[in-house]
Design a protein around this motif. Structure first.
Motif, PDB file in Angstrom:
ATOM      1  N   VAL A  23       0.794  -4.066  -6.679  1.00 46.54           N
ATOM      2  CA  VAL A  23      -0.540  -4.302  -6.120  1.00 46.54           C
ATOM      3  C   VAL A  23      -0.515  -3.993  -4.625  1.00 46.54           C
ATOM      4  O   VAL A  23       0.550  -3.883  -4.008  1.00 46.54           O
ATOM      5  N   SER A  24      -1.703  -3.860  -4.048  1.00 46.85           N
ATOM      6  CA  SER A  24      -1.792  -3.517  -2.626  1.00 46.85           C
ATOM      7  C   SER A  24      -1.679  -4.770  -1.753  1.00 46.85           C
ATOM      8  O   SER A  24      -1.605  -5.888  -2.250  1.00 46.85           O
ATOM      9  N   ASP A  56       0.819  -1.217   0.000  1.00 46.41           N
ATOM     10  CA  ASP A  56       0.000   0.000   0.000  1.00 46.41           C
ATOM     11  C   ASP A  56       0.848   1.260   0.000  1.00 46.41           C
ATOM     12  O   ASP A  56       0.429   2.293  -0.532  1.00 46.41           O
ATOM     13  N   GLU A  57       2.048   1.200   0.601  1.00 46.17           N
ATOM     14  CA  GLU A  57       2.852   2.416   0.742  1.00 46.17           C
ATOM     15  C   GLU A  57       3.345   2.921  -0.608  1.00 46.17           C
ATOM     16  O   GLU A  57       3.637   4.105  -0.765  1.00 46.17           O
ATOM     17  N   ILE A  58       3.451   2.025  -1.594  1.00 44.57           N
ATOM     18  CA  ILE A  58       3.843   2.453  -2.938  1.00 44.57           C
ATOM     19  C   ILE A  58       2.642   3.116  -3.623  1.00 44.57           C
ATOM     20  O   ILE A  58       2.757   4.188  -4.232  1.00 44.57           O
ATOM     21  N   LEU A  59       1.481   2.481  -3.496  1.00 42.90           N
ATOM     22  CA  LEU A  59       0.288   2.975  -4.208  1.00 42.90           C
ATOM     23  C   LEU A  59      -0.270   4.261  -3.605  1.00 42.90           C
ATOM     24  O   LEU A  59      -0.941   5.029  -4.278  1.00 42.90           O
ATOM     25  N   SER A  60       0.009   4.490  -2.318  1.00 48.46           N
ATOM     26  CA  SER A  60      -0.489   5.722  -1.694  1.00 48.46           C
ATOM     27  C   SER A  60       0.463   6.887  -1.933  1.00 48.46           C
ATOM     28  O   SER A  60       0.162   8.020  -1.572  1.00 48.46           O
ATOM     29  N   ALA A  85       4.821 -12.678  16.630  1.00 51.63           N
ATOM     30  CA  ALA A  85       4.947 -11.819  15.448  1.00 51.63           C
ATOM     31  C   ALA A  85       6.199 -12.213  14.663  1.00 51.63           C
ATOM     32  O   ALA A  85       6.156 -12.408  13.444  1.00 51.63           O
ATOM     33  N   ARG A  86       7.320 -12.337  15.366  1.00 55.09           N
ATOM     34  CA  ARG A  86       8.569 -12.680  14.659  1.00 55.09           C
ATOM     35  C   ARG A  86       8.497 -14.080  14.064  1.00 55.09           C
ATOM     36  O   ARG A  86       9.087 -14.343  13.007  1.00 55.09           O
ATOM     37  N   GLY A  95       7.323  -9.254   6.279  1.00 54.79           N
ATOM     38  CA  GLY A  95       7.739  -8.927   7.642  1.00 54.79           C
ATOM     39  C   GLY A  95       6.822  -9.543   8.694  1.00 54.79           C
ATOM     40  O   GLY A  95       6.023 -10.431   8.391  1.00 54.79           O
ATOM     41  N   PRO A  96       6.928  -9.062   9.954  1.00 59.19           N
ATOM     42  CA  PRO A  96       6.193  -9.674  11.060  1.00 59.19           C
ATOM     43  C   PRO A  96       4.810  -9.073  11.332  1.00 59.19           C
ATOM     44  O   PRO A  96       4.105  -9.573  12.208  1.00 59.19           O
ATOM     45  N   THR A  97       4.409  -8.021  10.636  1.00 57.75           N
ATOM     46  CA  THR A  97       3.157  -7.364  11.026  1.00 57.75           C
ATOM     47  C   THR A  97       1.941  -7.916  10.279  1.00 57.75           C
ATOM     48  O   THR A  97       2.072  -8.636   9.286  1.00 57.75           O
ATOM     49  N   HIS A  98       0.771  -7.545  10.791  1.00 59.55           N
ATOM     50  CA  HIS A  98      -0.503  -8.120  10.310  1.00 59.55           C
ATOM     51  C   HIS A  98      -0.743  -7.884   8.823  1.00 59.55           C
ATOM     52  O   HIS A  98      -1.476  -8.641   8.180  1.00 59.55           O
ATOM     53  N   ASP A  99      -0.127  -6.809   8.265  1.00 58.37           N
ATOM     54  CA  ASP A  99      -0.345  -6.547   6.837  1.00 58.37           C
ATOM     55  C   ASP A  99       0.683  -7.262   5.957  1.00 58.37           C
ATOM     56  O   ASP A  99       0.688  -7.076   4.740  1.00 58.37           O
ATOM     57  N   VAL A 126      12.375  -3.842   1.780  1.00 51.90           N
ATOM     58  CA  VAL A 126      13.421  -2.899   2.188  1.00 51.90           C
ATOM     59  C   VAL A 126      14.575  -3.007   1.186  1.00 51.90           C
ATOM     60  O   VAL A 126      15.116  -4.097   0.987  1.00 51.90           O
TER      61      VAL A 126
END
Lengths: 240, 240
Positions: A45-46, A13-17, A116-117, A73-77, A151
């Motif tokens: 894509v998102s 999403d950070e690319i598309l926003s 998470a990890r 990564g470790p987060t929900h998204d 990254v």
């Protein structure tokens, strides 16, 4: 022999926003060109499971290799790994080889390997791990899809692990010739050049700055001698 | 009311070969976000008619708007306009309104409006011209597809002509909170935050430099009050 082909799938999403400018595609394009692999398509894509699944299936069917970045990564998204597994109807769970890499890494820093990890140890069955010398959490290759981090420093390091293991083709070479004429004046000669050298791709990239205008003519191909001949004839014959 | 959606189609071998880094997508993404239009997908394809036609049809069916850049100049590899016409089974030829803009422009510079330059007056039937204050050769809108130049300064100028004429939605706002903790330590709290605020998108973007590591947590949504409340609860409750 024709060169292998490739597609890139950027997930996030950070690319598309507009928050983040993707730089991995540019890096990948340069590396693949040098390796003789023709990058044919890129999609962004998102963080959406069905968008990822549909694109991966499509690209995996159409090209020799697919490279993805983002969402591991470790987060929900971070849903890339699970989505890739779904795209190929493959089971995915915490895998011992990946868990052990993370355990060692976090033990050394006295940080807990929490839930998470541990998500980063979720790897599809039969996938091969891709080494991550930067932050340890591995990427993976499943069938013809290479799943890597978003990254940029990690993406580069992972790509360096992957590229030596895949079969390249003839590197694409290029020659550039700069002319201070309008594109409209060189279009017809370039068209004749393209007809005379069907194995070369002929591109024309206009520039304009400080009142000066012109174009860079870029010839691309796999045979250095043919490229050299084309540039010579461009100067002495077509643009005369 | 949900926001309109959009896709971007970047056309050009120079992007896929790694010669040029695309910057139009990043610019478009920021502009659309401010305008309340959700950019959902980006594709980059080569100067190949069937790749352009297939992508345009696909994206035009799936999103409210499609923005394209690249391939509308005077040279033989500029095949975007003809490909867009084919994608919609529309006739294309030199159009008088476009020809007249070019005639005036080149007359003023004492340059001939030759066959190559006339190619830039090829506009599909029923398309609306997009003004080009930089180098005159117009873009066009056909159905929900806005066809623009690849040169960044011209792309920006054309987008400025197009955006005021299309209906936007609620601008997407964002709040960022920087934490100096590993992503693995904040993933669980962020997941709870995402559950508590289903209308917000919650992103987490790790950084690492000079031995310092952490993450920027970015909340995105359409309601400033909700965003403010979420940031407050993030600081005082979820990350406590």
């Amino acid at each position: 022999m024709t060169n292998p082909t490739a597609a890139m799938l950027v997930i996030g999403d950070e690319i598309l926003s507009g928050r983040t400018q993707d730089s991995n595609t540019y890096y990948l394009a340069g590396q693949l060109t040098a390796h003789g692999i023709n990058l044919k398509e890129v999609r962004v894509v998102s963080d959406d499971a069905s968008a990822i699944i549909d694109s991966v299936r499509d690209l995996s069917n159409n090209y020799t290799h697919v490279f993805t970045c983002g969402g591991i990564g470790p987060t929900h998204d971070d849903i890339t790994s699970d989505s890739i597994a779904k795209a190929f109807d493959t089971n995915i769970d915490i895998r011992e080889d990946a868990r052990s890499i993370l355990q060692q890494h976090y033990d050394a820093q006295n940080l807990p390997l929490n839930d998470a990890r541990l998500r980063m140890a979720r790897i599809p069955n039969k996938a091969t791990l891709i080494d991550n010398p930067v932050s340890k959490a591995p990427g993976f290759t499943l069938k013809n899809v290479h799943v890597m981090a978003g990254v940029p420093s990690i993406f580069k390091a992972m790509l360096a692990s992957v590229l030596p293991n895949i079969i390249g083709g003839q590197p694409l070479m290029s020659e550039t010739y700069r002319v201070e004429k309008g594109e409209g004046d060189i279009a017809a000669p370039l068209s004749k050049l393209a007809d005379a050298f069907p194995d070369l791709s002929v591109g024309c990239y206009p520039f304009q700055h400080n009142g000066l205008y012109g174009a860079n003519i870029v010839l691309r191909g796999h045979d250095a001698a043919v490229l050299k001949e084309a540039i010579e004839r461009l100067k002495t014959e077509f643009l005369k």
